[in-house]
Write an enzyme that holds these catalytic residues in place. Structure first.
Site, PDB file in Angstrom:
ATOM      1  N   HIS A 169       0.808  -1.229   0.000  1.00  0.00           N
ATOM      2  CA  HIS A 169       0.000   0.000   0.000  1.00  0.00           C
ATOM      3  C   HIS A 169       0.835   1.271   0.000  1.00  0.00           C
ATOM      4  CE1 HIS A 169       0.867  -0.615   4.296  1.00  0.00           C
ATOM      5  NE2 HIS A 169       0.802   0.699   4.381  1.00  0.00           N
TER       6      HIS A 169
HETATM    7  N1  UDP Z   1      -1.845  -5.943   9.424  1.00  0.00           N
HETATM    8  C1  UDP Z   1      -3.078  -6.484   9.768  1.00  0.00           C
HETATM    9  N2  UDP Z   1      -3.931  -6.858   8.767  1.00  0.00           N
HETATM   10  C2  UDP Z   1      -3.620  -6.762   7.446  1.00  0.00           C
HETATM   11  C3  UDP Z   1      -2.354  -6.219   7.108  1.00  0.00           C
HETATM   12  C4  UDP Z   1      -1.486  -5.822   8.122  1.00  0.00           C
HETATM   13  O1  UDP Z   1      -3.388  -6.614  10.949  1.00  0.00           O
HETATM   14  O2  UDP Z   1      -4.439  -7.122   6.597  1.00  0.00           O
HETATM   15  C5  UDP Z   1      -0.973  -5.481  10.523  1.00  0.00           C
HETATM   16  C6  UDP Z   1       0.395  -6.093  10.531  1.00  0.00           C
HETATM   17  O3  UDP Z   1       0.403  -7.286  11.264  1.00  0.00           O
HETATM   18  C7  UDP Z   1       1.239  -5.016  11.189  1.00  0.00           C
HETATM   19  C8  UDP Z   1       0.546  -3.742  10.775  1.00  0.00           C
HETATM   20  O4  UDP Z   1      -0.763  -4.099  10.355  1.00  0.00           O
HETATM   21  O5  UDP Z   1       1.183  -5.116  12.595  1.00  0.00           O
HETATM   22  C9  UDP Z   1       1.314  -3.086   9.657  1.00  0.00           C
HETATM   23  O6  UDP Z   1       0.613  -2.031   9.196  1.00  0.00           O
HETATM   24  P1  UDP Z   1       0.877  -1.345   7.790  1.00  0.00           P
HETATM   25  O7  UDP Z   1       1.478  -2.300   6.849  1.00  0.00           O
HETATM   26  O8  UDP Z   1      -0.391  -0.684   7.435  1.00  0.00           O
HETATM   27  O9  UDP Z   1       1.866  -0.154   8.165  1.00  0.00           O
HETATM   28  P2  UDP Z   1       3.440   0.035   8.140  1.00  0.00           P
HETATM   29  O10 UDP Z   1       4.034  -0.942   9.108  1.00  0.00           O
HETATM   30  O11 UDP Z   1       3.920  -0.142   6.758  1.00  0.00           O
HETATM   31  O12 UDP Z   1       3.623   1.436   8.621  1.00  0.00           O
END
Ligand code: UDP
Length: 343
Positions: A190
């Site tokens: 994303h």
């Molecule tokens: N996550 C979740 N469901 C999903 C995809 C990701 O619970 O369908 C969780 C994942 O386990 C992690 C967090 O969301 O703890 C990551 O979020 P994201 O990828 O949106 O953000 P980033 O870490 O890239 O800032």
């Protein structure tokens, strides 16, 4: 006052909030950056996060416009709540807005996940990280290399390595995770750099539709919207099993059962490492460089050949504990309280 606004922040706050409330008064502010049930409410109920004392409705719009709306709303809340300090997590617009609004009001700022750098200033998250760290009084780092980044930048605040709060969450919630499906590839994507540019989005679809075996893709609303706009969703769905965004327990179960994960998420790279699942990162930089050095993570950007090659690599024999002992939340609370009660 804790300011959160989106999915990864709800996960991180789940390691700290209840501990903080046992020893101090916390006012939780949800900016509304993520407002869908699937990206927000499910995390509060599953991870035992308290209901926010203040719920703003500030999602949508450009990064600049969204941050500006948050700054204005937070200025008012800070004036009425008058907190001793403001706690922020990670690298989102809510992080920067919380830090800057507090710093401008003369209120101390603590930043959890301080010092992470991808060294790619084209990423909105990188700007948020750097600016937040320089507005912070207390910089709480997940690892020693993060602290080293901050020393190199000569930040004004106090630096402490506390470990990674996501290790705490993985341990706390881990026993409730039931792995049902196994042997698949799990995908998340994303980042603006991958989904907002139609040419990059088409490459992402090409990469994913060329993957072998069963591929599961819980689709972030932003990615779904971009795929629909580009007319690419049907082609993707013919080869890849599209799922809605999942709650933490369901997502973690699919992660633990996966043979590998392909992702452009920061948090998921780290969770894959913690779960012992090889990670293929759909970016050309990462802030979680230790996972690459340990041989568990490979950066392939959107190159299908490199992705397939990375999937062939055997997992390393060793997986050192890079991100602490699962007691980061406790150290965060200790550091906050000693800052507030200190001289
Ligand atoms: N996550 C979740 N469901 C999903 C995809 C990701 O619970 O369908 C969780 C994942 O386990 C992690 C967090 O969301 O703890 C990551 O979020 P994201 O990828 O949106 O953000 P980033 O870490 O890239 O800032």
């Amino acid at each position: 006052m804790t300011v959160v606004g989106n999915r990864p922040q709800f996960v991180k706050a789940a390691a700290v909030s209840w501990r903080l409330r046992a020893r101090a008064e916390e006012v939780l502010v949800h900016t509304g950056q993520h407002y869908d049930e699937e990206l927000s409410q499910v995390f509060f109920s599953e991870l035992g996060l308290p209901a926010p004392e203040h719920r703003l409705d500030l999602g949508g719009g450009s990064n600049t416009a969204q941050t500006a709306r948050m700054l204005e709303a937070l200025e008012g809340l800070l004036a009425s709540e008058r907190p001793d300090l403001v706690l922020v997590y990670g690298d989102t617009n809510s992080t920067l807005a919380g830090a800057l609004a507090a710093a401008q009001a003369g209120i101390r700022v603590a930043h959890v996940e301080a010092g992470m750098r991808s060294f790619d200033r084209a990423m909105p998250e990188e700007l948020n990280r750097v600016l937040t760290d320089h507005a912070s009084t207390l910089l709480l780092c997940p690892s020693e290399p993060a602290a080293e980044n901050l020393r190199r930048e000569a930040v004004a605040g106090r630096i402490e390595v506390v470990g990674d709060v996501m290790v705490d969450v993985a341990r706390l919630v881990g026993p409730r995770v039931e792995v049902e499906r196994q042997g698949h590839l799990l995908v998340t994507a994303h980042r603006a750099g991958n989904v907002d540019d139609p040419a990059r989005l088409a490459r992402l679809v090409e990469l994913l539709t060329g993957l072998p075996g069963e591929v599961l893709f819980p689709l972030h609303p932003r990615t779904r919207a971009r795929l629909e706009a580009a007319g690419l969703l049907d082609a993707l769905a013919r080869k890849v099993e599209i799922l809605p965004p999942l709650g933490y327990l369901e997502f973690t179960a699919l992660l633990r059962g996966a043979t590998a994960v392909l992702t452009d998420s920061g948090g998921v790279q780290k969770e894959a490492y913690l779960a012992g699942v090889p990670c293929v990162t759909l970016r050309d930089t990462t802030e979680w460089t230790e996972t690459v050095e340990a041989g568990w993570n490979t950066l392939v950007d959107l190159d299908p050949v490199a992705a397939q090659a990375a999937l062939q690599r055997p997992a390393p024999a060793e997986r050192p504990p890079l991100y602490g002992d699962g007691r980061a939340g406790e150290r965060v609370v200790d550091a906050l309280l000693s800052l507030v009660s200190g001289p």
